[in-house]
Design a protein around this motif. Sequence first.
Motif, PDB file in Angstrom:
ATOM      1  N   ALA A 377       0.677  -1.114  -0.032  1.00  0.00           N
ATOM      2  CA  ALA A 377       0.028   0.000  -0.198  1.00  0.00           C
ATOM      3  C   ALA A 377       0.880   1.202  -0.091  1.00  0.00           C
ATOM      4  CB  ALA A 377      -0.843  -0.088   1.258  1.00  0.00           C
ATOM      5  N   LEU A 378       0.569   2.223  -0.773  1.00  0.00           N
ATOM      6  CA  LEU A 378       1.052   3.559  -0.853  1.00  0.00           C
ATOM      7  C   LEU A 378       0.292   4.648  -0.134  1.00  0.00           C
ATOM      8  CD1 LEU A 378       3.602   5.068  -1.531  1.00  0.00           C
ATOM      9  CD2 LEU A 378       2.541   5.317  -4.058  1.00  0.00           C
ATOM     10  N   ARG A 379       0.630   5.227   0.711  1.00  0.00           N
ATOM     11  CA  ARG A 379      -0.048   6.435   1.337  1.00  0.00           C
ATOM     12  C   ARG A 379       0.874   7.845   1.088  1.00  0.00           C
ATOM     13  NH1 ARG A 379      -2.282   4.397   7.262  1.00  0.00           N
ATOM     14  NH2 ARG A 379      -0.187   5.293   7.457  1.00  0.00           N
ATOM     15  N   VAL A 380       0.080   8.744   0.590  1.00  0.00           N
ATOM     16  CA  VAL A 380       0.780  10.056   0.405  1.00  0.00           C
ATOM     17  C   VAL A 380       0.050  10.976   1.010  1.00  0.00           C
ATOM     18  CG1 VAL A 380       1.466  11.599  -1.367  1.00  0.00           C
ATOM     19  CG2 VAL A 380       1.601   9.219  -2.008  1.00  0.00           C
ATOM     20  N   SER A 381       0.723  11.925   2.023  1.00  0.00           N
ATOM     21  CA  SER A 381       0.311  12.773   2.871  1.00  0.00           C
ATOM     22  C   SER A 381       1.063  14.253   2.572  1.00  0.00           C
ATOM     23  CB  SER A 381       0.127  12.448   4.356  1.00  0.00           C
ATOM     24  OG  SER A 381      -0.063  13.625   5.073  1.00  0.00           O
ATOM     25  N   ILE A 422       4.269   8.402   2.430  1.00  0.00           N
ATOM     26  CA  ILE A 422       5.339   9.389   1.825  1.00  0.00           C
ATOM     27  C   ILE A 422       4.726  10.787   2.371  1.00  0.00           C
ATOM     28  CG2 ILE A 422       6.017  10.571  -0.389  1.00  0.00           C
ATOM     29  CD1 ILE A 422       6.068   8.010  -1.496  1.00  0.00           C
ATOM     30  N   SER A 423       5.289  11.591   2.865  1.00  0.00           N
ATOM     31  CA  SER A 423       4.821  12.649   3.369  1.00  0.00           C
ATOM     32  C   SER A 423       5.520  14.014   3.112  1.00  0.00           C
ATOM     33  CB  SER A 423       4.422  12.884   4.938  1.00  0.00           C
ATOM     34  OG  SER A 423       5.860  12.614   5.551  1.00  0.00           O
ATOM     35  N   ALA A 424       5.117  15.090   2.910  1.00  0.00           N
ATOM     36  CA  ALA A 424       5.849  16.278   2.700  1.00  0.00           C
ATOM     37  C   ALA A 424       5.405  17.585   3.567  1.00  0.00           C
ATOM     38  CB  ALA A 424       5.986  16.841   1.172  1.00  0.00           C
ATOM     39  N   VAL A 425       6.333  18.344   3.964  1.00  0.00           N
ATOM     40  CA  VAL A 425       6.009  19.437   4.907  1.00  0.00           C
ATOM     41  C   VAL A 425       6.976  20.550   4.616  1.00  0.00           C
ATOM     42  CG1 VAL A 425       4.785  17.934   6.755  1.00  0.00           C
ATOM     43  CG2 VAL A 425       7.231  18.695   6.886  1.00  0.00           C
ATOM     44  N   ARG A 426       6.748  21.618   4.987  1.00  0.00           N
ATOM     45  CA  ARG A 426       7.512  22.709   4.783  1.00  0.00           C
ATOM     46  C   ARG A 426       8.309  23.300   6.183  1.00  0.00           C
ATOM     47  NH1 ARG A 426       6.507  28.405   1.721  1.00  0.00           N
ATOM     48  NH2 ARG A 426       8.593  29.482   2.409  1.00  0.00           N
ATOM     49  N   GLN A 427       9.508  23.360   6.103  1.00  0.00           N
ATOM     50  CA  GLN A 427      10.151  23.715   7.422  1.00  0.00           C
ATOM     51  C   GLN A 427      11.185  24.676   6.968  1.00  0.00           C
ATOM     52  OE1 GLN A 427      12.350  20.302   9.130  1.00  0.00           O
ATOM     53  NE2 GLN A 427      10.629  19.326   9.827  1.00  0.00           N
ATOM     54  N   VAL A 432      10.694  19.183   3.297  1.00  0.00           N
ATOM     55  CA  VAL A 432      11.250  18.057   3.939  1.00  0.00           C
ATOM     56  C   VAL A 432      10.017  16.887   3.458  1.00  0.00           C
ATOM     57  CG1 VAL A 432      11.657  16.907   6.212  1.00  0.00           C
ATOM     58  CG2 VAL A 432      12.001  19.184   5.793  1.00  0.00           C
ATOM     59  N   ILE A 433      10.718  15.907   2.719  1.00  0.00           N
ATOM     60  CA  ILE A 433       9.895  14.937   2.060  1.00  0.00           C
ATOM     61  C   ILE A 433      10.205  13.454   2.817  1.00  0.00           C
ATOM     62  CG2 ILE A 433       9.285  13.402   0.038  1.00  0.00           C
ATOM     63  CD1 ILE A 433      10.141  16.174  -1.523  1.00  0.00           C
ATOM     64  N   THR A 434       9.529  12.876   3.423  1.00  0.00           N
ATOM     65  CA  THR A 434       9.905  11.707   4.149  1.00  0.00           C
ATOM     66  C   THR A 434       9.179  10.233   3.439  1.00  0.00           C
ATOM     67  OG1 THR A 434       9.658  12.862   6.142  1.00  0.00           O
ATOM     68  CG2 THR A 434       9.488  10.392   6.270  1.00  0.00           C
ATOM     69  N   VAL A 435      10.069   9.293   3.316  1.00  0.00           N
ATOM     70  CA  VAL A 435       9.705   8.063   2.755  1.00  0.00           C
ATOM     71  C   VAL A 435       9.786   7.058   3.876  1.00  0.00           C
ATOM     72  CG1 VAL A 435      10.048   6.274   1.077  1.00  0.00           C
ATOM     73  CG2 VAL A 435      10.220   8.842   0.395  1.00  0.00           C
ATOM     74  N   ALA A 436       8.736   6.419   4.473  1.00  0.00           N
ATOM     75  CA  ALA A 436       8.875   5.621   5.645  1.00  0.00           C
ATOM     76  C   ALA A 436       8.323   4.528   5.301  1.00  0.00           C
ATOM     77  CB  ALA A 436       8.260   6.078   6.705  1.00  0.00           C
ATOM     78  N   ASP A 437       8.783   3.181   5.867  1.00  0.00           N
ATOM     79  CA  ASP A 437       7.868   2.008   5.611  1.00  0.00           C
ATOM     80  C   ASP A 437       7.853   1.367   7.121  1.00  0.00           C
ATOM     81  OD1 ASP A 437      10.276  -0.052   6.243  1.00  0.00           O
ATOM     82  OD2 ASP A 437      11.310   1.156   4.700  1.00  0.00           O
ATOM     83  N   ASN A 438       6.874   0.154   7.255  1.00  0.00           N
ATOM     84  CA  ASN A 438       6.709  -0.510   8.317  1.00  0.00           C
ATOM     85  C   ASN A 438       7.395  -1.712   8.322  1.00  0.00           C
ATOM     86  OD1 ASN A 438       5.182  -1.698   6.457  1.00  0.00           O
ATOM     87  ND2 ASN A 438       3.553  -2.087   7.698  1.00  0.00           N
ATOM     88  N   GLY A 439       8.535  -1.837   7.711  1.00  0.00           N
ATOM     89  CA  GLY A 439       9.435  -3.089   7.816  1.00  0.00           C
ATOM     90  C   GLY A 439      10.219  -2.940   9.025  1.00  0.00           C
TER      91      GLY A 439
END
Length: 500
Positions: A377-381, A422-427, A432-439
């Motif tokens: 599953a791919l979730r983008v926020s 995958i999430s992206a925020v402004r700092q 700041v783009i984050t690529v995380a998994d539950n592995g």
Amino acid sequence: MSTLRSARHLLPFAVWLAAAVLAVALVAAFGYRGARTALAERTAEAETRLSERLAQHDAHLTALAAVIRMARAEPDAGVQGLAQAVRTFYPRITDIDVIRPRGELASVAGYGGVDGPTAGTLPGAALPPLSSPGETAIHARADRGGYDLVKLVAPGVYLRLRIDAAALIAGLAPADYGAVLRLDQRELARAGPGAQGLAVIGRGAEIASASQPLRLEISRRLGAWELLRPAWTLPLLLGLALAVWLAAQYRRAVRDRREEERRAALLEQEARLAHAGRVNALGEMASGIAHELAQPMAALLTQSQAARRAAAQGRQDLLQLALDANVREARRAGDILGRMRVYISGDAARLEAVPLADALTEALRLVEPDLARRGIALRVSLPNAPCGILIDVIAFQQVIVNLVLNAAEALAAGTPAPRIDISAVRQGEQAVITVADNGPGIPPEALPRLFEPFFTTKPDGMGLGLPLCARLAETMHGSVEAANADGACFTLKLPIRMPA
């Protein structure tokens, strides 16, 4: 790094110090051995001289006993003369007495005095139990001034020599040696310096005398200068210092030369690696790039067919629209190929302001089929994402694709409900783009080395993907970081506008 450099700077001193300690120890051991040898020689000489003096006592006893046996009265002039001569030449014999028991008291006739014989008494029990004429006995005096040597001259007649123990051992050893005379473990006299110094050595000898079984102990104190021998130690330490300094200079020169060679080889290797990485990345992105090129090519084909129909119908307006569309799609294909050529050749990245949402969408379109095939599953926020970022589109897509595919491979080991977020925020001025998994996450020991070339945690990996991502991010004035959360988490930071 600074600690390592400090340790390298201190290494020559540590080597010199260890060598200096060893050298000083060897010099001290050599000096100690020489002192022990000299002590053995002095002890043997002192033992010989003391044996001669004790033999003289026995000879005096024998001569005095013979004269006493011939004496007809008490005091006797012959005994007096011989006793005075003995005391004159042998001042260590302080008294010469003839003792005759008379019941509980014994009369004492003292010989050898300047003013003539003296008379006195002493308790009869003080005399040693001698039974046969010629027997001798020795005992230490209570005043610790020496010892008495007593001989039974004839029944009821005793001869006593009083020996000054300090005078007996005087001059037996050199002035810097100490001497101790003992009788039955009792100290009779001591001469020379006390037992003080950096080291004290001693040697004892039992004197082979039947009448006077004494023990002589010779000792010597060794000072630091005598043990260390400055005439030897100082040149040796200076020589060691020079040798260590020369060795350190040679070692430093060799290390600098190797460092230069290693740095040159590393630079060359990095240049080759960058080129190989770009070529390798081109292969990884072949399907995505083919998809991008397929769209303008399909549009060109469709518009060209429409133009043919418009020409056949004589519709100039439709023909013009189709040709304009062909021009736009041809330029789009040219831009894609141009970016590929720039990337492969290694030229400076061409940065442009791109909407973040659009850039992510285009990059994720390249990996969505692979994720769907794997059941991930791919979730983008994008809750607080900046409107635009300054990137090289091709480089950005490669970084996102590489991070997502790495996460997909980590989840392929059977993680239940595999998911990539995958999430992206402004700092500040950064996206700041984050690529995380539950592995399973990244092994802690591998975290510091993830971005080293050729380091990999995959059995069949080459260790080029993450270093390439880091370099591509740097070309866009950004960075890539790795950490562990619920699984692996990679953070890509990119500027919103051109850094000053």
